[in-house]
Design a protein around this motif. Structure first.
Motif, short mmCIF file in Angstrom:
data_model
loop_
_atom_site.label_atom_id
_atom_site.label_comp_id
_atom_site.label_asym_id
_atom_site.label_seq_id
_atom_site.Cartn_x
_atom_site.Cartn_y
_atom_site.Cartn_z
N THR A 119 -7.11 -6.42 -10.06
CA THR A 119 -5.97 -6.64 -10.95
C THR A 119 -4.80 -5.72 -10.22
O THR A 119 -4.85 -4.40 -9.99
CB THR A 119 -5.88 -6.26 -12.45
N VAL A 121 -0.38 -4.99 -10.09
CA VAL A 121 1.14 -5.33 -10.73
C VAL A 121 1.89 -5.55 -9.36
O VAL A 121 1.77 -4.80 -8.75
CB VAL A 121 1.26 -4.28 -11.62
N THR A 136 1.27 -9.62 -13.20
CA THR A 136 0.40 -9.06 -13.31
C THR A 136 -0.85 -10.11 -12.93
O THR A 136 -0.76 -11.32 -13.45
CB THR A 136 -0.19 -8.55 -14.53
#
Length: 151
Positions: A119, A121, A136
């Protein structure tokens, strides 16, 4: 190329700049998002929010994708599994966009030991630091052994 073993939480990547031109903004909008605030400079001046021509958020997203592929070269490609995004400000003619990526989580697969969900950003910023896109994103990232056909 980057593999799962090469990544850790907190890693950051930054792209080159990409300049948004009037011609490209209009071309993209005419093909994919034909609204007057993207296609007509005169009518866009009277828009209550944009007050001038603005790039489609999807155009900004497409440019962001291009810049991701250049600055975050994940082996096997950026295979998305989920994304959420916001466009806090529109991209404008002459904006020089770059992306800043930070890895915020790495979750190993529970069923396949050759991969994990990473993950990150992303902030797409213009030349003065305004955030034009904030997302995100979760992608599948493979271990190095996957590339050699082992495992």
């Amino acid at each position: 190329m980057l593999y799962l073993e090469d990544l850790k939480i907190g890693d950051q990547f930054k792209s080159r700049e990409y300049e948004m031109t009037l011609e490209e903004i209009k071309d993209f909008a005419n093909k994919y998002d034909p609204q007057v605030f993207h296609t007509d400079e005169e009518k866009a001046k009277d828009h209550p929010i944009f007050q001038g021509i603005a790039a489609s958020g999807w155009h900004t997203s497409a440019v962001t994708m291009r810049l991701w592929t250049e600055c975050f070269p994940v082996a096997g490609g950026l295979i998305g599994s989920e994304s959420s995004l916001r466009w806090p400000r529109p991209a404008r003619v002459g904006d020089r966009i770059h992306v800043e990526v930070e890895i915020v989580a790495i979750t190993p697969s529970k069923t396949k030991n050759d991969r994990a969900i990473v993950t990150y950003v992303t902030q797409a910023r213009n030349q003065v630091g305004d955030v034009l896109l904030l997302s995100t994103t979760k992608i599948v990232v493979f271990k190095r052994e996957f590339a050699s056909g082992q495992g």
